[in-house]
Design a protein around this motif. Structure first.
Motif, short mmCIF file in Angstrom:
data_model
loop_
_atom_site.label_atom_id
_atom_site.label_comp_id
_atom_site.label_asym_id
_atom_site.label_seq_id
_atom_site.Cartn_x
_atom_site.Cartn_y
_atom_site.Cartn_z
N THR A 146 49.85 35.39 16.04
CA THR A 146 48.69 34.91 16.79
C THR A 146 48.05 36.06 17.56
N ALA A 147 46.73 36.21 17.41
CA ALA A 147 46.00 37.26 18.13
C ALA A 147 45.17 36.61 19.24
N HIS A 148 45.01 37.30 20.35
CA HIS A 148 44.32 36.70 21.49
C HIS A 148 43.55 37.74 22.30
N TYR A 149 42.56 37.25 23.02
CA TYR A 149 41.78 38.09 23.95
C TYR A 149 41.75 37.38 25.29
N GLY A 150 42.08 38.12 26.34
CA GLY A 150 42.09 37.53 27.67
C GLY A 150 41.50 38.44 28.71
N VAL A 151 41.13 37.86 29.85
CA VAL A 151 40.58 38.62 30.97
C VAL A 151 41.39 38.29 32.22
N LEU A 152 41.39 39.22 33.15
CA LEU A 152 42.12 39.04 34.40
C LEU A 152 41.28 38.28 35.41
N GLU A 153 41.84 37.21 35.96
CA GLU A 153 41.21 36.47 37.05
C GLU A 153 42.25 36.27 38.13
N GLY A 154 42.11 37.01 39.22
CA GLY A 154 43.09 36.92 40.29
C GLY A 154 44.43 37.47 39.81
N THR A 155 45.45 36.62 39.82
CA THR A 155 46.78 37.04 39.37
C THR A 155 47.10 36.51 37.98
N GLU A 156 46.12 35.96 37.29
CA GLU A 156 46.36 35.35 35.99
C GLU A 156 45.51 35.96 34.88
N MET A 157 46.04 35.91 33.67
CA MET A 157 45.25 36.24 32.49
C MET A 157 44.71 34.94 31.93
N VAL A 158 43.41 34.89 31.70
CA VAL A 158 42.76 33.72 31.13
C VAL A 158 42.38 34.06 29.69
N TYR A 159 42.83 33.25 28.74
CA TYR A 159 42.60 33.54 27.32
C TYR A 159 41.31 32.86 26.85
#
Length: 251
Positions: free
Chosen positions: A93-106
């Motif tokens: 599985t491939a994914h792209y995420g961004v950092l929001e606060g202390t979490e990665m959002v996919y």
């Protein structure tokens, strides 16, 4: 005209404000010629001259030009293609995420073709310190952002989660050096993931591209190979998004 472009090109993350002498030295353009171009660029809004006229920096028109370039691309559209290629090449599985606060959002996912696979859904939020994508982004964030992140705590999720600030900083240094981050059971036991940072305008980190799979199949021995695949893919995406910077590594 080429001299004017060379002048604009000499500003970067480490050289945001330059004197006339520095610009001349970095570009090889004589001071008198450089000054003539700088005055024209200042009038057009591409360069800003401070009050004392001793230092120069990029102006807002440079950002507008970058925005016009980036308007040719849809970031997620570019990333979707890269994710599909990674899922096919790795079988995971491939994914792209961004950092929001202390979490990665996919934000984007390309499913593994395998029957047994890791499920990550669009919109999922995972603790950044315990996933490869989070470490890939944090390794390239500012010292202030990283300090604020660590101050909020590094909660243990498995026996392998890095929870001490010193160890976490050392891990991020390794990520910067090799160009990708790895998660070997730090979020969930028996889940392995590898991610690399994506850079955007002004060479700022904007997210992370990665793959994840069961540890029984995506073994530690495969991490360097997968890491290079992911790093190169993230580098190509970064270039398409207008970045000149890519993660370190073998190249």
């Amino acid at each position: 005209m080429l001299n004017a472009f060379a002048i604009l090109d000499c500003f970067d993350q480490q050289h945001r404000r330059l004197s006339l002498a520095e610009i001349s030295r970095r570009t090889g353009v004589p001071k008198a010629t450089a000054l003539r171009h700088l005055l024209a660029l200042d009038e057009a809004g591409y360069v800003v001259i401070d009050d004392a006229r001793q230092h120069y920096s990029l102006g807002s028109r440079a950002l507008l030009l970058a925005d016009r370039y980036l308007a040719q691309f849809d970031r997620l559209e570019v990333i979707r293609g890269a994710l599909a290629e990674l899922a096919e090449a790795t079988g995971e599985t491939a994914h792209y995420g961004v950092l929001e606060g202390t979490e990665m959002v996919y934000l984007e996912i390309a499913e593994s073709p395998q029957r047994v696979r890791i499920y990550v859904r669009r919109g999922d939020r995972l603790p950044a310190h315990a996933v490869a994508g989070g470490k890939a982004v944090l390794a390239h964030e500012s010292a202030e952002t990283l300090a604020q992140f660590i101050a909020q705590g590094l909660a243990p999720l498995t026996s392998r989660t890095i929870t001490r600030a010193h160890d976490f900083r050392a891990e991020l240094a390794t990520v910067r050096r090799r160009g990708y981050a790895a998660n070997l059971g730090e979020w969930v036991d028996e889940v392995t993931a590898v991610s690399a940072p994506i850079f955007g305008p002004q060479d700022r980190v904007v997210g992370a591209l990665g793959v994840a799979g069961p540890g029984t199949r995506l073994k530690a021995a495969r991490v360097p190979e997968i890491g290079e695949l992911v790093r190169r893919s993230a580098g190509r995406v970064s270039s398409l998004l207008g970045a000149r910077r890519t993660a370190a590594g073998k190249g």
